[in-house]
Design an enzyme around this catalytic site. Structure first.
Site, PDB file in Angstrom:
ATOM      1  N   ASP A  57       0.819  -1.214   0.000  1.00  0.00           N
ATOM      2  CA  ASP A  57       0.000   0.000   0.000  1.00  0.00           C
ATOM      3  C   ASP A  57       0.851   1.262   0.000  1.00  0.00           C
ATOM      4  O   ASP A  57       0.680   2.147  -0.849  1.00  0.00           O
ATOM      5  CB  ASP A  57      -0.944   0.005   1.200  1.00  0.00           C
ATOM      6  CG  ASP A  57      -2.067  -1.008   1.066  1.00  0.00           C
ATOM      7  OD1 ASP A  57      -1.830  -2.084   0.500  1.00  0.00           O
ATOM      8  OD2 ASP A  57      -3.181  -0.724   1.537  1.00  0.00           O
TER       9      ASP A  57
ATOM     10  N   ARG B 297       0.343   5.154  17.908  1.00  0.00           N
ATOM     11  CA  ARG B 297       0.109   6.141  16.849  1.00  0.00           C
ATOM     12  C   ARG B 297       0.580   7.555  17.200  1.00  0.00           C
ATOM     13  O   ARG B 297       1.231   8.204  16.376  1.00  0.00           O
ATOM     14  CB  ARG B 297      -1.365   6.150  16.440  1.00  0.00           C
ATOM     15  CG  ARG B 297      -1.826   4.868  15.735  1.00  0.00           C
ATOM     16  CD  ARG B 297      -0.920   4.494  14.581  1.00  0.00           C
ATOM     17  NE  ARG B 297      -1.414   3.342  13.835  1.00  0.00           N
ATOM     18  CZ  ARG B 297      -0.692   2.291  13.521  1.00  0.00           C
ATOM     19  NH1 ARG B 297       0.583   2.226  13.903  1.00  0.00           N
ATOM     20  NH2 ARG B 297      -1.197   1.301  12.824  1.00  0.00           N
TER      21      ARG B 297
ATOM     22  N   ASP C 114      -7.101   4.846  12.799  1.00  0.00           N
ATOM     23  CA  ASP C 114      -5.739   5.351  12.663  1.00  0.00           C
ATOM     24  C   ASP C 114      -5.661   6.667  11.911  1.00  0.00           C
ATOM     25  O   ASP C 114      -4.813   7.514  12.209  1.00  0.00           O
ATOM     26  CB  ASP C 114      -4.857   4.300  11.987  1.00  0.00           C
ATOM     27  CG  ASP C 114      -4.429   3.210  12.948  1.00  0.00           C
ATOM     28  OD1 ASP C 114      -4.543   3.423  14.171  1.00  0.00           O
ATOM     29  OD2 ASP C 114      -3.990   2.145  12.488  1.00  0.00           O
TER      30      ASP C 114
ATOM     31  N   SER D 108      -5.623  -8.500   8.130  1.00  0.00           N
ATOM     32  CA  SER D 108      -4.581  -7.484   8.236  1.00  0.00           C
ATOM     33  C   SER D 108      -3.984  -7.520   9.631  1.00  0.00           C
ATOM     34  O   SER D 108      -4.629  -7.951  10.595  1.00  0.00           O
ATOM     35  CB  SER D 108      -5.146  -6.095   7.934  1.00  0.00           C
ATOM     36  OG  SER D 108      -6.064  -5.699   8.927  1.00  0.00           O
TER      37      SER D 108
END
Length: 420
Positions: free
Chosen positions: A20, A99, A128, A184
């Site tokens: 990605d 994050r 996210d 994922s």
């Protein structure tokens, strides 16, 4: 969101080296950007040198790798330990804590490089995107954000992985060598999370081979491993393995060691459905071995050393803090205030907890503290001490008064409105 400009600007891309973000790198170059690939080491098992070589091959202006593991533990994970932070009573929030740490590093690189743009590969349906961008704007208010998966010109072009594969082939982007798992995954030194794909059916049982940090509890060692964990101001400062004699005092080494011990005993697996900040429910599978051990140990030493009324307030703050972190508001004034209050509450949380790790469970065996509020003589059934049992009668009567009044009112209501 700012629209993409055709001018020669620099953008700092949060880069993973995967399909990605590699496609996003090339796409950003197509839009006229110079791309700096930023990669944060937060303990994930990535080949950083391979990612560097890949980024260079795809035309990145620069590759910046920053080791954030130590600050991730000391500034973010330890704050979660002090708070007993759990989102919706179960999730220890390994991704949520990572994050703001990662995004802060990205902002620093953007400012050092004079870049006006930052970009990420988070989807338009997840948490996210919020966590990254709230951090960007909080720390770099004038920054412009490029979020390709929210841009029609990107997501209409790339409607699935097949489109990304075709784009990769056309642009000489190396394709994954190994088959993609049907879910994922996000990994850091605090946890690994699994979602999407076959896991989107909430009743689909997770494959037995999905877990990477922890052994199946059924196949874990048949003897428990005993640990002593010492806390100061609510933070772990020492771990001692009573079986082997090993000790760890460095924050990063200590946490990694607890991951190792917890992992071999199958500790820290959960399978939950949670409420995403943007409004939808999602199913997630998490393994957080070291964090789970510390959660139970800290909970115990805190209850041993903290006044009960203070702890009630602190527990309420913990819920608020967990929501703030999960939703991406680490750098908000309310989260700063909450962290300050929680830190203040931890001043007397010190001592050592002894526990056993065995077959997926953490069992508390004992605790001791120089700052304990536990008075063995006061609580003993064999020693009266300074406590006069007669006083308990008045205490009970005072507390019973409102119950008696409530009963009197109910009886009056029953007489005035008899049941038909």
């Amino acid at each position: 969101m700012e629209s993409v400009t055709s001018g020669k600007e620099t953008v700092v891309l949060a880069y993973s080296g995967g399909l990605d973000t590699s496609c996003i790198l090339v796409w950003l170059k197509e839009q006229g950007f110079d791309v700096i690939c930023y990669m944060a080491n937060v303990g994930q098992d990535d080949d950083f040198e391979a990612a560097r070589e890949k980024a260079a091959k795809l035309g990145a202006k620069k590759f910046v790798l920053v080791d954030l593991r130590k600050e991730f533990v000391e500034e973010f994970i330890w704050a979660g330990v002090q708070a007993n932070a759990l989102y919706e009573d179960r999730y220890l929030m390994g991704t949520s804590f990572a994050r703001p740490c990662i995004a802060r590093g990205q902002v620093k690189v953007a400012q050092e490089e004079g870049a006006n743009y930052v970009s990420h590969g988070a989807t338009g349906k997840g948490n996210d995107q919020v966590r990254f961008e709230l951090t960007y704007y909080a720390l770099y208010p004038r920054v412009k954000v490029i979020a390709p998966w929210r841009m029609p010109e990107f997501f209409n072009r790339f409607k699935g992985r097949l489109d990304l594969f075709e784009y990769a082939k056309a642009n000489n982007i190396p394709l994954p060598v190994t088959p993609k798992t049907p879910w994922s995954m996000d990994a850091n030194l605090m946890h690994i999370s699994y979602e999407s794909g076959v896991l989107e059916n909430p009743n689909h049982h997770a494959p037995s081979d999905i877990y990477q940090m922890t052994k199946d509890p059924a196949g874990s060692p048949d003897l428990p491993e005993k640990l002593e964990i010492t806390f100061e101001k609510g933070m772990p400062i020492l771990v001692k393995n009573l079986n082997s004699g090993e000790t760890k005092t460095d924050a990063l080494e200590l946490f990694l060691y607890l991951n190792e011990v917890g992992g071999r005993h199958g500790v820290g697996r959960i399978d939950i459905v949670e409420n995403r900040f943007i409004g939808m429910k999602s199913r997630g599978i998490y393994e957080t071995p070291g964090g789970t051990i510390l959660y139970h140990a800290h909970l115990d030493i805190e209850a041993f050393t903290m006044d009960k009324e203070l702890r009630k307030i602190k527990q309420a703050l913990s819920i608020k803090f967990s929501e703030q972190v999960y939703q991406g508001f680490w750098y908000s004034p309310e989260c700063e205030f909450t962290r300050h209050c929680i830190t203040k509450s931890q001043e007397g949380v010190a001592g050592t907890v002894t526990l056993a790790v065995f077959k997926g469970q953490v069992q508390i065996l004992g605790r001791m503290s120089p700052l304990s509020l536990y008075n063995e003589e006061l609580v003993s059934m064999d020693v009266q001490g300074d406590y006069n049992p007669v006083d308990a009668g008045g205490f009970i009567k005072i507390n019973a008064l409102r119950l008696q009044e409530y009963r009197r009112l109910r009886q009056k209501q029953d007489k005035e409105n008899p049941a038909k």
